[in-house]
Write a protein that holds these residues in place. Sequence first.
Motif, PDB file in Angstrom:
ATOM      1  N   GLY A 123     -14.040  -6.280   5.881  1.00  0.00           N
ATOM      2  CA  GLY A 123     -12.655  -6.743   5.847  1.00  0.00           C
ATOM      3  C   GLY A 123     -12.552  -8.113   5.195  1.00  0.00           C
ATOM      4  O   GLY A 123     -11.630  -8.378   4.420  1.00  0.00           O
ATOM      5  N   ILE A 178      -8.334   2.166   3.893  1.00  0.00           N
ATOM      6  CA  ILE A 178      -7.572   1.545   4.978  1.00  0.00           C
ATOM      7  C   ILE A 178      -7.506   0.026   4.813  1.00  0.00           C
ATOM      8  O   ILE A 178      -6.440  -0.581   4.975  1.00  0.00           O
ATOM      9  CB  ILE A 178      -8.205   1.886   6.346  1.00  0.00           C
ATOM     10  N   ILE A 179      -8.623  -0.602   4.487  1.00  0.00           N
ATOM     11  CA  ILE A 179      -8.606  -2.066   4.397  1.00  0.00           C
ATOM     12  C   ILE A 179      -7.858  -2.542   3.149  1.00  0.00           C
ATOM     13  O   ILE A 179      -7.331  -3.653   3.128  1.00  0.00           O
ATOM     14  CB  ILE A 179     -10.027  -2.668   4.458  1.00  0.00           C
ATOM     15  N   GLN A 180      -7.802  -1.710   2.107  1.00  0.00           N
ATOM     16  CA  GLN A 180      -6.972  -2.064   0.954  1.00  0.00           C
ATOM     17  C   GLN A 180      -5.499  -2.129   1.347  1.00  0.00           C
ATOM     18  O   GLN A 180      -4.742  -2.946   0.829  1.00  0.00           O
ATOM     19  CB  GLN A 180      -7.170  -1.059  -0.179  1.00  0.00           C
ATOM     20  N   LEU A 181      -5.097  -1.268   2.269  1.00  0.00           N
ATOM     21  CA  LEU A 181      -3.727  -1.313   2.778  1.00  0.00           C
ATOM     22  C   LEU A 181      -3.460  -2.653   3.463  1.00  0.00           C
ATOM     23  O   LEU A 181      -2.353  -3.187   3.382  1.00  0.00           O
ATOM     24  CB  LEU A 181      -3.480  -0.158   3.754  1.00  0.00           C
ATOM     25  N   GLY A 182      -4.466  -3.202   4.129  1.00  0.00           N
ATOM     26  CA  GLY A 182      -4.329  -4.506   4.761  1.00  0.00           C
ATOM     27  C   GLY A 182      -4.079  -5.595   3.733  1.00  0.00           C
ATOM     28  O   GLY A 182      -3.216  -6.462   3.921  1.00  0.00           O
ATOM     29  N   SER A 183      -4.813  -5.568   2.627  1.00  0.00           N
ATOM     30  CA  SER A 183      -4.618  -6.549   1.559  1.00  0.00           C
ATOM     31  C   SER A 183      -3.239  -6.415   0.932  1.00  0.00           C
ATOM     32  O   SER A 183      -2.593  -7.414   0.605  1.00  0.00           O
ATOM     33  CB  SER A 183      -5.688  -6.377   0.480  1.00  0.00           C
ATOM     34  N   THR A 221      -3.616   4.047  -3.568  1.00  0.00           N
ATOM     35  CA  THR A 221      -4.197   4.060  -2.225  1.00  0.00           C
ATOM     36  C   THR A 221      -3.545   5.122  -1.360  1.00  0.00           C
ATOM     37  O   THR A 221      -4.220   5.766  -0.540  1.00  0.00           O
ATOM     38  CB  THR A 221      -4.043   2.679  -1.558  1.00  0.00           C
ATOM     39  N   PHE A 271      -8.767  -3.542   8.778  1.00  0.00           N
ATOM     40  CA  PHE A 271      -7.393  -3.700   8.279  1.00  0.00           C
ATOM     41  C   PHE A 271      -6.860  -5.092   8.583  1.00  0.00           C
ATOM     42  O   PHE A 271      -6.353  -5.795   7.695  1.00  0.00           O
ATOM     43  CB  PHE A 271      -6.496  -2.640   8.924  1.00  0.00           C
ATOM     44  N   PHE A 293     -11.335   0.930  11.996  1.00  0.00           N
ATOM     45  CA  PHE A 293     -10.348   0.762  10.930  1.00  0.00           C
ATOM     46  C   PHE A 293      -9.405  -0.400  11.226  1.00  0.00           C
ATOM     47  O   PHE A 293      -9.002  -1.121  10.304  1.00  0.00           O
ATOM     48  CB  PHE A 293      -9.547   2.055  10.740  1.00  0.00           C
ATOM     49  N   PHE A 327      -6.136  -8.200   5.944  1.00  0.00           N
ATOM     50  CA  PHE A 327      -4.769  -8.720   5.861  1.00  0.00           C
ATOM     51  C   PHE A 327      -4.748 -10.243   5.987  1.00  0.00           C
ATOM     52  O   PHE A 327      -4.157 -10.944   5.159  1.00  0.00           O
ATOM     53  CB  PHE A 327      -3.918  -8.083   6.962  1.00  0.00           C
TER      54      PHE A 327
END
Length: 265
Positions: free
Chosen positions: A11, A48-53, A199, A222, A218, A226
């Motif tokens: 992350g 999932i972690i790209q969604l956080g970014s 994504t 995430f 996840f 973020f």
Amino acid sequence: MSEHFIAFILGIVEGLTEYLPVSSTGHLILVGNLLGFTGKKADTFEVIIQLGSMLAILVLYFKRFLSLLNFSTIGKPAKKLDIVHIILGVIPAAAVGFLLHDFIKNVLFSPKVVVVTLVAGGILMIFAEKKHQPFTTHSIDELSYKQAFTIGLFQCLAVLPGFSRSGSTISGGLLARADHKTSAEFSFLVALPIMVGATGLDFIKSMHFLHASDFPLFAIGFITAFVVAMFVAVAFLKVLGKIGLSVFAYYRFLIAILFTVFVIL
């Protein structure tokens, strides 16, 4: 090492590299291999972690995105970033990504390709720093439609794994005579729609790999991505004009060497 700690590390890596011109994909593959976190579950985790970014940029620029819904500014003499700029900056890469998505994922998504694109992206960044003309644009509200489209064309390079979305778009901005901060901010804004589409498609295809037991893993990745991405994006805008792209280019060359040693050989 526990998976939860690995999620925390990855992350951080995602948050640090998503909006810097160094290739988050290359870093995630390299660190994932070093930590032994690979396979379908790891691929889904990366989505999932790209969604956080992405959420970080949405939060930072929430008011700006809302202002794009004011269609009354389109085509007005007063300079103001509008939805047309975003569309022009998004369409080229969106079209290329849509047409080549499966080919990119199945054929180009390999360590050898990443090494080549890490180096190629670095060369482009050095070229943009050395060859750009004096800047005529010092704010995203001063960008012309032509400049927005030019940056959009350069964003097409970002469909290649390891090339770096911010590296290609900022380089395009500099060559279009927009200064570093303007190029970076516009890069952030046009990245969000592209990343949501790409994504989102990956997420739909990866849903059957998700299990309730993996939720803590996840969630850690995430939230970490973020928070880190928010701080990195703000800091990056403050220092980019002072240090330029070349330092990131030379760092990419170093990562390409490490990638070759630890992933390919």
